[in-house]
Design an enzyme around this catalytic site. Structure first.
Site: not given
Ligand code: AMP
Length: 284
Positions: A30, A33-35, A37, A148, A185, A187
């Site tokens: 979504m 992006l962070h580490e 992603h 995970q 995250s 968030r």
């Molecule tokens: P999101 O943008 O939050 O929907 O996350 C996209 C993908 O990145 C999802 O598969 C999440 O599970 C993964 N993700 C988010 N945060 C982390 C994290 N801290 N470590 C590993 N994968 C993550």
């Protein structure tokens, strides 16, 4: 790097790659992006020849009182990070291209969304399943990766892939954390300085509980209640904290020796919802 919001263009591009016998991996996100992603992207680069990152804040997975409007959106920065990671294409469709104005079909889920986040976020996993289903149909990746951190999401998507016969291989990546243990995250940017300092207590509680289980505690109910109380005293509001089956995600009260289980939690710190989990095996 191809940057496109067009369904036709990403589909054509991927099909050309596949005609050249290149393998294609999808990293659904979504954005913001962070580490965490980037870890998924790097992992996917090892697995496939061309990595596609999708950036789409999916409206159907947000409840009416959730943060869809406030969710961080920073496409320019995301693109920079993707270029650095040698991503082959970023797909960032508009909401109107993904969702027709009056859809007549939806995805329903049984059982797998009864507990954990599914219990308090009605419609969330239906929304996740719908967008992932669409992304798989649009991008047609050979491999897709999920974190995970959203373990229930991974289980729901795995089951959907099985039941809907999607020709895609799934990977699950471990959780990337800040130095103090807080799971990264998008968030986390909502947290005030004070909340950010308190936030790693969640991971510490999970670690404490998992340590006790690994040392032989097989009825962890009281232990968990105690950690819930400690977290509440630190200002956390607990949505859930418990132990669940890694397969059907049902809650477990009694742990059998050698069984792999999921220790998972969702909490609020102020208005910010945080989730975290550990996969562990009870030995006694
Ligand atoms: P999101 O943008 O939050 O929907 O996350 C996209 C993908 O990145 C999802 O598969 C999440 O599970 C993964 N993700 C988010 N945060 C982390 C994290 N801290 N470590 C590993 N994968 C993550």
């Amino acid at each position: 790097m191809l940057v496109t919001g067009s369904i036709d263009e990403i589909r054509r591009t991927v099909r050309l790659w596949k005609r050249e016998r290149l393998t294609v991996g999808l990293v659904p996100t979504m954005g913001a992006l962070h580490e965490g992603h980037l870890h998924l992207i790097r992992r996917m680069r090892e697995e496939t020849d061309r990595v596609v990152v999708s950036v789409f804040v999916n409206p159907t997975q947000f409840g009416p009182n959730e943060d869809y409007n406030h969710y961080p959106r920073m496409l320019d920065e995301d693109l920079k990070l993707c270029r650095k990671q040698r991503v082959a294409a970023v797909f960032h469709p508009d909401r109107s291209d993904i969702y027709p104005s009056d859809p007549l079909f939806s995805i329903g889920i049984q059982r797998l969304n009864e507990h954990l986040c599914g219990a308090t976020r009605p419609g969330f996993f239906e929304g996740v399943s719908l967008i992932v289903n669409k992304l798989f149909n649009i991008v047609e990746p050979d491999v897709a990766i999920f974190g995970q951190k959203d373990y229930q999401q991974f289980r729901v998507v795995s089951r959907m892939v099985e039941e809907f016969n999607h020709p895609v291989r799934l990977l699950m990546s471990d959780i990337v954390r800040a130095k103090d243990g807080l799971a990264l995250s998008s968030r986390n940017s909502y947290l005030s300085n004070q909340e950010r300092l308190a936030a790693p207590s969640l991971y510490r509680s999970l670690r404490y509980i998992s340590g006790q289980i690994e040392q032989g505690v097989n009825e962890p109910g009281l232990l968990i209640q105690h950690q819930v109380r400690e977290l509440e005293e630190k200002g956390f509001e607990i949505d859930y904290l418990g132990i669940y089956s890694v397969d059907d995600l049902s809650p477990l009260e009694h742990l059998e020796s050698g069984r792999n289980v999921l220790l998972a939690a969702a909490v609020y710190l102020g208005k910010t919802r945080l989730i975290d989990n550990l996969l562990l095996s009870s030995k006694h």
